[in-house]
Motif scaffolding. Structure first.
Motif, PDB file in Angstrom:
ATOM      1  N   GLY A   1     -12.811  42.214  42.730  1.00 49.22           N
ATOM      2  CA  GLY A   1     -14.118  42.834  43.012  1.00 49.22           C
ATOM      3  C   GLY A   1     -14.051  44.345  43.059  1.00 49.22           C
ATOM      4  O   GLY A   1     -14.868  45.037  42.444  1.00 49.22           O
ATOM      5  N   TYR A   2     -13.044  44.883  43.763  1.00 51.73           N
ATOM      6  CA  TYR A   2     -12.927  46.340  43.852  1.00 51.73           C
ATOM      7  C   TYR A   2     -12.619  46.944  42.474  1.00 51.73           C
ATOM      8  O   TYR A   2     -13.152  48.006  42.117  1.00 51.73           O
ATOM      9  CB  TYR A   2     -11.859  46.740  44.873  1.00 51.73           C
ATOM     10  CG  TYR A   2     -11.636  48.235  44.921  1.00 51.73           C
ATOM     11  CD1 TYR A   2     -12.622  49.078  45.433  1.00 51.73           C
ATOM     12  CD2 TYR A   2     -10.465  48.806  44.434  1.00 51.73           C
ATOM     13  CE1 TYR A   2     -12.438  50.457  45.464  1.00 51.73           C
ATOM     14  CE2 TYR A   2     -10.269  50.180  44.466  1.00 51.73           C
ATOM     15  CZ  TYR A   2     -11.258  50.999  44.975  1.00 51.73           C
ATOM     16  OH  TYR A   2     -11.078  52.359  44.998  1.00 51.73           O
TER      17      TYR A   2
ATOM     18  N   PRO B   1     -11.711  32.447  52.479  1.00 52.48           N
ATOM     19  CA  PRO B   1     -12.595  32.252  51.326  1.00 52.48           C
ATOM     20  C   PRO B   1     -13.789  33.217  51.322  1.00 52.48           C
ATOM     21  O   PRO B   1     -14.386  33.453  50.274  1.00 52.48           O
ATOM     22  CB  PRO B   1     -13.074  30.798  51.456  1.00 52.48           C
ATOM     23  CG  PRO B   1     -12.733  30.365  52.837  1.00 52.48           C
ATOM     24  CD  PRO B   1     -11.646  31.256  53.348  1.00 52.48           C
ATOM     25  N   GLU B   2     -14.113  33.805  52.472  1.00 51.25           N
ATOM     26  CA  GLU B   2     -15.241  34.739  52.529  1.00 51.25           C
ATOM     27  C   GLU B   2     -14.976  35.974  51.656  1.00 51.25           C
ATOM     28  O   GLU B   2     -15.900  36.536  51.069  1.00 51.25           O
ATOM     29  CB  GLU B   2     -15.490  35.161  53.982  1.00 51.25           C
ATOM     30  CG  GLU B   2     -16.543  36.225  54.200  1.00 51.25           C
ATOM     31  CD  GLU B   2     -17.921  35.846  53.673  1.00 51.25           C
ATOM     32  OE1 GLU B   2     -18.258  34.650  53.717  1.00 51.25           O
ATOM     33  OE2 GLU B   2     -18.630  36.750  53.191  1.00 51.25           O
ATOM     34  N   ILE B   3     -13.719  36.392  51.605  1.00 50.62           N
ATOM     35  CA  ILE B   3     -13.422  37.643  50.889  1.00 50.62           C
ATOM     36  C   ILE B   3     -12.288  37.441  49.875  1.00 50.62           C
ATOM     37  O   ILE B   3     -11.455  38.320  49.681  1.00 50.62           O
ATOM     38  CB  ILE B   3     -13.051  38.773  51.891  1.00 50.62           C
ATOM     39  CG1 ILE B   3     -12.017  38.271  52.905  1.00 50.62           C
ATOM     40  CG2 ILE B   3     -14.274  39.281  52.630  1.00 50.62           C
ATOM     41  CD1 ILE B   3     -11.437  39.361  53.771  1.00 50.62           C
ATOM     42  N   TRP B   4     -12.307  36.252  49.214  1.00 52.32           N
ATOM     43  CA  TRP B   4     -11.224  35.921  48.273  1.00 52.32           C
ATOM     44  C   TRP B   4     -11.135  36.899  47.114  1.00 52.32           C
ATOM     45  O   TRP B   4     -10.075  37.051  46.498  1.00 52.32           O
ATOM     46  CB  TRP B   4     -11.412  34.496  47.727  1.00 52.32           C
ATOM     47  CG  TRP B   4     -12.644  34.338  46.882  1.00 52.32           C
ATOM     48  CD1 TRP B   4     -13.884  33.948  47.317  1.00 52.32           C
ATOM     49  CD2 TRP B   4     -12.780  34.581  45.478  1.00 52.32           C
ATOM     50  NE1 TRP B   4     -14.773  33.941  46.273  1.00 52.32           N
ATOM     51  CE2 TRP B   4     -14.122  34.325  45.127  1.00 52.32           C
ATOM     52  CE3 TRP B   4     -11.897  34.988  44.470  1.00 52.32           C
ATOM     53  CZ2 TRP B   4     -14.600  34.463  43.823  1.00 52.32           C
ATOM     54  CZ3 TRP B   4     -12.387  35.130  43.167  1.00 52.32           C
ATOM     55  CH2 TRP B   4     -13.714  34.868  42.866  1.00 52.32           C
ATOM     56  N   ASP B   5     -12.262  37.590  46.800  1.00 60.41           N
ATOM     57  CA  ASP B   5     -12.286  38.389  45.575  1.00 60.41           C
ATOM     58  C   ASP B   5     -12.216  39.901  45.812  1.00 60.41           C
ATOM     59  O   ASP B   5     -12.708  40.682  44.999  1.00 60.41           O
ATOM     60  CB  ASP B   5     -13.521  38.038  44.739  1.00 60.41           C
ATOM     61  CG  ASP B   5     -14.813  38.126  45.560  1.00 60.41           C
ATOM     62  OD1 ASP B   5     -14.721  38.346  46.786  1.00 60.41           O
ATOM     63  OD2 ASP B   5     -15.897  37.986  44.972  1.00 60.41           O
ATOM     64  N   VAL B   6     -11.575  40.325  46.915  1.00 64.52           N
ATOM     65  CA  VAL B   6     -11.432  41.765  47.152  1.00 64.52           C
ATOM     66  C   VAL B   6     -10.666  42.424  45.992  1.00 64.52           C
ATOM     67  O   VAL B   6     -11.061  43.485  45.510  1.00 64.52           O
ATOM     68  CB  VAL B   6     -10.710  42.048  48.487  1.00 64.52           C
ATOM     69  CG1 VAL B   6     -10.296  43.512  48.581  1.00 64.52           C
ATOM     70  CG2 VAL B   6     -11.617  41.697  49.667  1.00 64.52           C
TER      71      VAL B   6
END
Lengths: 210, 210
Positions: free
Chosen positions: B175-176, B167-172
């Motif tokens: 987001g990129y 969940p810390e980086i769910w939107d890589v």
């Protein structure tokens, strides 16, 4: 009899470096003006900043300011680049993971610190082709070279295959961290950097390990 | 004799849905006003847009506009969310790769189309805690649920391990792509989406394959 010493630069036709300018081509005085700009940006924000206020605060002539930076947007972009300059040197730890953690930690810190400046600069970019070109030339291109350097060194050490280096998406690491700083509710932390490097970027780069 | 029909909602105490409102809680008329806002945003840009101009163009009363959206920033955020609403439905192709390509393609298209609106909204977020909260509540949280749905379905099919969902980086992925649209010199293409999914996101999710 000692003959006249001809410097190498005169022979090769190269211009000797200006002793008063740093690696970005700014004189010490200009770098000082940019530092004042960043400080005022952080306390007042982009909208309330004026080039005149920076001149007054730094005891500089307005003519000097406008000659070097014709608009507020030019001045703020230059200040942003100066503010993130120390993060522009490629780390060389001898380990791909440590290099990526170093880059990520530095990008996360600088993008958190300068988030509102970045938002303002991006917004100005909508209106200014000059600003878009300057961002590309003075910031993005330089960061690309830095990441390429780190990945090429890792490939030479045999940590990754050169086939894993894809120029289309070279900036996933800094790009996602900048995105997180821009969306201000979730600024990136050390854990964000660690998860991004260990769980995303390294598995991606090592998927075709030699 | 036919008795009076009591709707289920009256029995359960639930409020029946307003037949004139869509899934976001906007009436058809409000959705129309947001469409006009987006059109004016794209032709004039954020700075030159006024709430009054939208009211005039849409033949709406200014009071109606200001009652629903107290500031230009509120109106523009609502228009942005409406403009990207069709991309807010989780795909369900039965394949993780196809789901990710569908999400990426949609995010890339919408963020390219609305890049200047997003830059303006992000810049306004620097000044407004309300706007930051609204972005989080009405946009980010919803996108998080959508990605979680896709990843959970993939884990249930055995394509990935639930341990790979961080969940810390769910939107890589989104987001990129948003980052690439904001940095306007390199808007994301179909090849960006493909490389990001095949070379980064899938290897990351499958590194602990069951």
């Amino acid at each position: 009899m000692v003959g006249r010493v001809v410097p190498d630069s005169a022979l090769s036709g190269a211009v000797p470096p200006d002793p008063g300018s740093d690696q970005c081509g700014w004189t010490e005085r200009e770098a000082e003006l940019l530092t004042v700009t960043l400080r005022l940006l952080q306390s007042h924000g982009y909208d309330r900043l004026t080039v005149d206020a920076v001149a007054t605060e730094a005891k500089a002539s307005k003519a000097t300011m406008y000659r070097r930076w014709p608009s507020k947007a030019d001045l703020v972009l230059a200040a942003f680049i100066e503010g993130t300059r120390e993060s522009a040197v490629a780390p060389n730890t001898g380990s791909l993971r440590e290099d990526l953690i170093a880059i990520g930690t530095s990008v996360a810190a600088h993008s958190r610190e300068h988030a509102s400046t970045m938002r303002a600069v991006l917004n100005e970019m909508s209106h200014s082709a000059d600003l878009r070109a300057a961002m590309q030339d003075k910031f993005v291109r330089h960061r690309h070279r830095m990441i390429e350097e780190v990945l090429t060194a890792a490939a030479e050490r045999g940590e990754i295959s050169t086939a894993a280096i894809n120029p289309e998406i070279w900036d996933v690491l800094p790009g996602y961290l900048v995105f997180r700083s821009l969306m201000s509710e979730r600024p990136p932390t050390d854990e964000t950097v660690r998860a991004l490097v260990d769980d995303v970027v390294l598995p991606a780069l090592q998927r075709t390990r030699p």
